[in-house]
Design a protein around this motif. Sequence first.
Motif, PDB file in Angstrom:
ATOM      1  N   PRO A 378       0.595  -1.289  -0.038  1.00 34.94           N
ATOM      2  CA  PRO A 378       0.146  -0.078  -0.088  1.00 34.94           C
ATOM      3  C   PRO A 378       0.844   1.419  -0.127  1.00 34.94           C
ATOM      4  O   PRO A 378       0.241   2.447  -0.161  1.00 34.94           O
ATOM      5  CB  PRO A 378      -0.782  -0.239   1.322  1.00 34.94           C
ATOM      6  N   ARG A 379       2.130   1.092   0.290  1.00 32.66           N
ATOM      7  CA  ARG A 379       3.083   2.024   0.174  1.00 32.66           C
ATOM      8  C   ARG A 379       2.863   3.270  -1.167  1.00 32.66           C
ATOM      9  O   ARG A 379       3.199   2.309  -2.158  1.00 32.66           O
ATOM     10  CB  ARG A 379       4.485   2.051   0.694  1.00 32.66           C
ATOM     11  N   PRO A 380       2.423   4.342  -1.455  1.00 35.49           N
ATOM     12  CA  PRO A 380       2.542   4.845  -2.808  1.00 35.49           C
ATOM     13  C   PRO A 380       3.529   4.944  -3.490  1.00 35.49           C
ATOM     14  O   PRO A 380       3.503   4.472  -4.807  1.00 35.49           O
ATOM     15  CB  PRO A 380       2.370   6.291  -2.439  1.00 35.49           C
ATOM     16  N   GLU A 381       4.756   4.947  -3.039  1.00 38.39           N
ATOM     17  CA  GLU A 381       6.053   4.679  -3.843  1.00 38.39           C
ATOM     18  C   GLU A 381       6.315   3.195  -4.255  1.00 38.39           C
ATOM     19  O   GLU A 381       7.093   2.731  -5.045  1.00 38.39           O
ATOM     20  CB  GLU A 381       6.951   5.541  -3.038  1.00 38.39           C
ATOM     21  N   ARG A 382       5.573   2.247  -3.630  1.00 40.07           N
ATOM     22  CA  ARG A 382       5.837   0.857  -4.103  1.00 40.07           C
ATOM     23  C   ARG A 382       4.422   0.250  -4.360  1.00 40.07           C
ATOM     24  O   ARG A 382       4.335  -0.758  -4.338  1.00 40.07           O
ATOM     25  CB  ARG A 382       6.350   0.053  -2.762  1.00 40.07           C
ATOM     26  N   ALA A 383       3.455   1.046  -4.617  1.00 39.18           N
ATOM     27  CA  ALA A 383       1.948   0.403  -5.114  1.00 39.18           C
ATOM     28  C   ALA A 383       1.925   0.023  -6.564  1.00 39.18           C
ATOM     29  O   ALA A 383       0.947  -0.425  -6.897  1.00 39.18           O
ATOM     30  CB  ALA A 383       1.181   1.715  -4.616  1.00 39.18           C
ATOM     31  N   TRP A 384       2.940   0.250  -7.303  1.00 38.31           N
ATOM     32  CA  TRP A 384       3.030  -0.199  -8.641  1.00 38.31           C
ATOM     33  C   TRP A 384       4.211  -0.779  -9.168  1.00 38.31           C
ATOM     34  O   TRP A 384       5.299  -0.633  -8.318  1.00 38.31           O
ATOM     35  CB  TRP A 384       2.495   1.113  -9.706  1.00 38.31           C
TER      36      TRP A 384
END
Length: 473
Positions: A378-384
């Motif tokens: 869920p961390r934005p920098e690791r969400a993709w």
Amino acid sequence: MLWACILLPQLALDAVLRRLPDPETPLALVEGPAQLRSLHSVNESAAAAGLRTGMRLAAAHALMAGVRTVAHEPAAEARWQRFLAAWAYRHSSLVSAQWPHAIVLEAQASFRLFGPWPRFAQRLREELQTLGFRHRIALAPTPRAARVLAGLRDGLAVRRPEALRTMLDGVPVRRAALPGDTGERLQRMGLEHLGQLRALPRDSLRRRFGLDLLDHLDRLYGEADDPLQCYAPPDHFDSRIEMGYEVETHTALLFPLRRLLGDLCTYLSIRDGGVQRFVLRLEHEEGHTDVEVGLLAAEREPGMLFELSRNRLERVALEKPVVALRLLARELPPFVPAARDLFDPRPQQALDWPQLRERLRARLGDESVYRLAPADDPRPERAWRRVLGEDEARQTQAPPRPPRPAWLLPQPIPLRDGRLRVLSGPERLESGWWDGEDARRDYYVVETARGQRGWAYVAPGAREGWMLHGWFA
């Protein structure tokens, strides 16, 4: 049933001429021992200079010193006959290449798809001309009769068995494709036509010439079944072109490359399949260099494959001269064409997305063009994550989440705005305890004094220390 025979009188010569940029250059195929070489066949420009089949090579050089010579390879000739059998397989399910220099296919069942025989024959001629092979075509109720008629005159078409028997009775015995040298022996005996031969007692013919002659006549006239060795297409494509000289530039490889890819696409249309990965093998005097061409989806459009292959080829340094070019394709998945609207609104010069994607990959590199797929973190920098393929990105679905900004900053930066207004939130994210980068944040959608909408967070429960992490459009 009606059978069409495609006679290929210059199969070996056409197979060489079609790979040359200028087929009008005088050329001759040579055969025989090194000290007694003779001409196997010659093209029109060489024949106009006086060169003839069977002439000694020394005599040919005396007439035309600049004639280009290529060794005749029976194995290559047989390989091209199989290629043409594969081409014919796209027009009929019953194809045979059991006779040299001839392709036989059942044509009557294809009339409903390709139209009546004149239209069907014209289609065959146009495609053979595009492929670069001279031909003669005939139609008859039996495959052997079609082969004989094609040897007599181009364009003959006999549909009824009664008319076929009448025509065959007048065929010279030397041109009836009789087994071995039987035709020549019969002519020396005074028999000129097949009608005279069939009038003789069968027992006498059997004792003198064997059962092969009688079997041939029965199958020729349709009085006995003629089982053929039917062609079945292989599950891979392998074709090779020799340069004839040492090539040191990419430009000189483009013509044979285009010809190889055209043959590949012809073969793919036969199988109703596409190609997703193939290898261009640049052969040197010692060793070879492989250029791998990979696509994200199966394709079979010649122009697209040529552009991709050319871009890949130009990125390879030719450290050694190239003497032959080979194309190997072993992964041939089914081809699913892209869906189109009946009234396509795209401009005429616009590229399909798959073609544009593959062209960018060929020019910029495989790693430069990718899809974005959701990740489990869920961390934005690791969400993709990056996905090079197509199927995996489509199968992965993102979990339901509140709106995310279109512009995510590489690193959060401090947000200092005394008139900051909170529009929505908080959304708490807690994750990363397992990798040492624990994150506990409360995210808000905020509006700055200039009216910009941002995505910012603070520590849980805090109202100061805002960190901007993205902007909404």
